[in-house]
Design a protein around this motif. Structure first.
Motif, PDB file in Angstrom:
ATOM      1  N   VAL A 120       0.766  -1.285  -0.062  1.00 44.13           N
ATOM      2  CA  VAL A 120      -0.079  -0.022   0.087  1.00 44.13           C
ATOM      3  C   VAL A 120       1.005   1.279   0.081  1.00 44.13           C
ATOM      4  CG1 VAL A 120      -1.985  -1.172   1.024  1.00 44.13           C
ATOM      5  CG2 VAL A 120      -0.334   0.054   2.344  1.00 44.13           C
ATOM      6  N   GLU A 121       2.266   0.998   0.276  1.00 44.51           N
ATOM      7  CA  GLU A 121       2.900   2.312   0.411  1.00 44.51           C
ATOM      8  C   GLU A 121       4.337   1.662   0.156  1.00 44.51           C
ATOM      9  OE1 GLU A 121       4.194   5.985   3.116  1.00 44.51           O
ATOM     10  OE2 GLU A 121       2.376   5.183   3.458  1.00 44.51           O
ATOM     11  N   GLU A 122       5.053   2.365  -0.644  1.00 41.27           N
ATOM     12  CA  GLU A 122       6.483   2.024  -0.966  1.00 41.27           C
ATOM     13  C   GLU A 122       7.517   3.379  -0.479  1.00 41.27           C
ATOM     14  OE1 GLU A 122       7.044   1.128  -5.118  1.00 41.27           O
ATOM     15  OE2 GLU A 122       6.434  -0.989  -4.735  1.00 41.27           O
ATOM     16  N   PRO A 123       8.627   3.050  -0.219  1.00 44.86           N
ATOM     17  CA  PRO A 123       9.586   4.470   0.032  1.00 44.86           C
ATOM     18  C   PRO A 123       9.613   5.059  -1.069  1.00 44.86           C
ATOM     19  CG  PRO A 123      10.715   2.427   0.786  1.00 44.86           C
ATOM     20  CD  PRO A 123       9.343   1.824   0.152  1.00 44.86           C
ATOM     21  N   SER A 124      10.238   6.590  -0.727  1.00 44.03           N
ATOM     22  CA  SER A 124      10.303   7.183  -1.720  1.00 44.03           C
ATOM     23  C   SER A 124      11.594   7.175  -2.578  1.00 44.03           C
ATOM     24  CB  SER A 124      10.237   8.774  -1.054  1.00 44.03           C
ATOM     25  OG  SER A 124      11.023   8.963  -0.151  1.00 44.03           O
ATOM     26  N   ILE A 125      12.279   6.363  -2.387  1.00 45.27           N
ATOM     27  CA  ILE A 125      13.649   5.799  -2.927  1.00 45.27           C
ATOM     28  C   ILE A 125      13.238   4.670  -3.333  1.00 45.27           C
ATOM     29  CG2 ILE A 125      15.862   5.408  -2.750  1.00 45.27           C
ATOM     30  CD1 ILE A 125      16.120   6.926  -0.192  1.00 45.27           C
ATOM     31  N   ASP A 126      13.608   4.739  -4.875  1.00 43.25           N
ATOM     32  CA  ASP A 126      13.519   3.305  -5.503  1.00 43.25           C
ATOM     33  C   ASP A 126      14.273   2.629  -5.349  1.00 43.25           C
ATOM     34  OD1 ASP A 126      12.604   1.897  -8.163  1.00 43.25           O
ATOM     35  OD2 ASP A 126      14.908   2.054  -8.560  1.00 43.25           O
ATOM     36  N   LEU A 127      13.997   1.017  -5.071  1.00 42.53           N
ATOM     37  CA  LEU A 127      14.766   0.198  -4.569  1.00 42.53           C
ATOM     38  C   LEU A 127      15.907  -0.317  -5.276  1.00 42.53           C
ATOM     39  CD1 LEU A 127      15.260  -1.874  -2.610  1.00 42.53           C
ATOM     40  CD2 LEU A 127      13.916  -3.870  -3.948  1.00 42.53           C
ATOM     41  N   SER A 129      17.766   2.038  -7.268  1.00 44.24           N
ATOM     42  CA  SER A 129      18.522   3.143  -7.161  1.00 44.24           C
ATOM     43  C   SER A 129      19.233   3.112  -5.598  1.00 44.24           C
ATOM     44  CB  SER A 129      17.647   4.461  -7.203  1.00 44.24           C
ATOM     45  OG  SER A 129      17.135   4.818  -8.324  1.00 44.24           O
ATOM     46  N   LEU A 130      18.655   2.589  -4.790  1.00 43.42           N
ATOM     47  CA  LEU A 130      19.124   2.277  -3.221  1.00 43.42           C
ATOM     48  C   LEU A 130      20.267   1.299  -3.641  1.00 43.42           C
ATOM     49  CD1 LEU A 130      18.711   3.490  -0.387  1.00 43.42           C
ATOM     50  CD2 LEU A 130      17.405   1.289  -0.103  1.00 43.42           C
ATOM     51  N   ILE A 131      20.087   0.424  -4.126  1.00 48.69           N
ATOM     52  CA  ILE A 131      21.081  -0.829  -4.388  1.00 48.69           C
ATOM     53  C   ILE A 131      22.368  -0.219  -5.021  1.00 48.69           C
ATOM     54  CG2 ILE A 131      21.501  -3.040  -5.393  1.00 48.69           C
ATOM     55  CD1 ILE A 131      18.575  -3.524  -4.691  1.00 48.69           C
ATOM     56  N   GLN A 132      21.934   0.708  -6.120  1.00 54.84           N
ATOM     57  CA  GLN A 132      23.265   1.200  -6.888  1.00 54.84           C
ATOM     58  C   GLN A 132      23.758   2.203  -6.300  1.00 54.84           C
ATOM     59  OE1 GLN A 132      24.197  -0.299  -9.983  1.00 54.84           O
ATOM     60  NE2 GLN A 132      22.387  -1.908  -9.363  1.00 54.84           N
ATOM     61  N   GLU A 133      23.298   3.153  -5.460  1.00 52.29           N
ATOM     62  CA  GLU A 133      23.925   4.123  -4.981  1.00 52.29           C
ATOM     63  C   GLU A 133      24.666   4.032  -3.600  1.00 52.29           C
ATOM     64  OE1 GLU A 133      21.499   7.962  -5.782  1.00 52.29           O
ATOM     65  OE2 GLU A 133      20.727   6.756  -7.507  1.00 52.29           O
ATOM     66  N   VAL A 134      24.111   3.342  -2.617  1.00 51.67           N
ATOM     67  CA  VAL A 134      24.549   3.087  -1.521  1.00 51.67           C
ATOM     68  C   VAL A 134      25.965   2.469  -1.437  1.00 51.67           C
ATOM     69  CG1 VAL A 134      24.294   1.666   0.858  1.00 51.67           C
ATOM     70  CG2 VAL A 134      22.368   2.818  -0.190  1.00 51.67           C
TER      71      VAL A 134
END
Length: 172
Positions: A120-127, A129-134
């Protein structure tokens, strides 16, 4: 910690793929005192109203590792704006001991679901993108009173889901 090449399923983690991050801690805030004769450090243990009211002593090695770990958690989460530390659906934590015998870091990506298990709700950061940028690792160097210690913390991204209950979320 596992890390597959396909889509990240709920309850799985994968190694972050961003550029490694390095930081050096050369000045410490607070009232610390190192005792080389027994390799211990005195550090603030309790505060009240911003003032130190109690000190504690411990092995320098344990204290330095904890300082490095705390700095690495902050560094891993500061690659986004706003920083991950200012969000409630993505955060950085120590990986659980049952999956990691080292001090790995885990970035938790929390999807909110209803009672039927639908997102019903996802974080505002794309998953992805998170994997690629962290950063895939955070290397922390602590220099204090003639000591120099280096710590490398691997970083993983973990996909979790939590039930949305009365305006709050709890992880399943």
């Amino acid at each position: 910690m596992p890390g597959g090449s396909g889509p990240l399923e709920v309850g799985e983690d994968t190694r972050a793929k961003g550029a490694p991050k390095e930081l050096a801690i050369t000045e410490l805030e607070g009232d610390f005192e190192y005792f080389p004769s027994n390799d211990t450090i005195r550090y603030p243990a309790k505060r009240s109203g911003g003032e130190v009211i109690e000190y504690d002593f411990g092995p320098y090695e344990h204290w330095a590792e904890q300082e490095a770990h705390d700095a690495a958690i902050n560094a891993a989460g500061n690659v986004f704006s706003p920083a991950i530390s200012q969000r409630n659906d993505v955060w950085v934590e120590a990986a659980p001991w049952e999956t990691s015998m080292r001090r790995d870091l885990r970035v938790v990506y929390l999807e909110k679901v209803n009672d039927e298990g639908d997102v019903v709700e996802e974080p505002s950061i794309d998953l992805q993108s998170l994997i690629q940028e962290v950063p895939r690792t955070v290397e922390v160097t602590i220099k204090y009173d003639g000591n120099m210690d280096e710590y490398i913390f691997p970083v993983y991204v973990y996909r979790a889901e939590g039930k949305h209950v009365f305006g709050t979320t709890r992880e399943n």
